[in-house]
Design a protein around this motif. Sequence first.
Motif, PDB file in Angstrom:
ATOM      1  N   GLU A  53     -37.251  45.266  24.870  1.00 42.68           N
ATOM      2  CA  GLU A  53     -36.282  44.288  25.396  1.00 42.68           C
ATOM      3  C   GLU A  53     -34.872  44.623  24.914  1.00 42.68           C
ATOM      4  OE1 GLU A  53     -35.035  41.432  27.818  1.00 42.68           O
ATOM      5  OE2 GLU A  53     -37.140  41.998  27.629  1.00 42.68           O
ATOM      6  N   GLN A  54     -34.730  44.999  23.653  1.00 41.75           N
ATOM      7  CA  GLN A  54     -33.418  45.339  23.105  1.00 41.75           C
ATOM      8  C   GLN A  54     -32.769  46.477  23.894  1.00 41.75           C
ATOM      9  OE1 GLN A  54     -33.486  46.915  19.096  1.00 41.75           O
ATOM     10  NE2 GLN A  54     -31.345  46.409  18.764  1.00 41.75           N
ATOM     11  N   GLN A  94     -31.420  45.496  27.490  1.00 39.55           N
ATOM     12  CA  GLN A  94     -30.221  44.653  27.555  1.00 39.55           C
ATOM     13  C   GLN A  94     -28.993  45.505  27.843  1.00 39.55           C
ATOM     14  OE1 GLN A  94     -29.891  42.456  23.924  1.00 39.55           O
ATOM     15  NE2 GLN A  94     -31.966  41.658  24.053  1.00 39.55           N
TER      16      GLN A  94
END
Length: 176
Positions: free
Chosen positions: A112-113, A116
């Motif tokens: 997820e990081q 982004q």
Amino acid sequence: MSRPDATPDPLILTLALDEPTFALFDGLRRRHFPAALNRIPAHVTLFHHVPGALEAGVRETLAALARAQAPPEVAVTGLRFLGRGVAYMLESEALSDVRGRLARAFADHLTEQDRQGWRPHVTVQNKVKPEAARALQAELERRFAPFRFTAPGLLLWRYLGGPWEERARFGFGEFS
């Protein structure tokens, strides 16, 4: 090194910096980052976590992309307060394009990081009291003048629970 479950430790991809730029940022990092926490050199992270089990394919992808990519020019545009640290902000359309192509290639494996928005930077201080970070930011801003550098390539690292182990370098351009 691998974790006890035999899954290889994750990979980290960073931008290689030319020698004068690296010397500047790494010197600032060594001077202002808490010594006990500073286990890695100054860097520009492109991806924080690519599965270590994919290393062979990642290397192939990086080698092919780097060979076909002219070394991107990168602008150092200013400083950013991180709350408990300070970073130099970077801008480069060419570098953003490289990262975008890699994000598409690695899409099924990104955390997820890493999915982004990406704001390229070099952290020279972190994990200090906000007052210390604001003081350093003010000091560095007084002396700051925007500049540019040409990035020579990409660096692939293995995350070892704190320190990183360099795994490979990929120079930009046919003759790197």
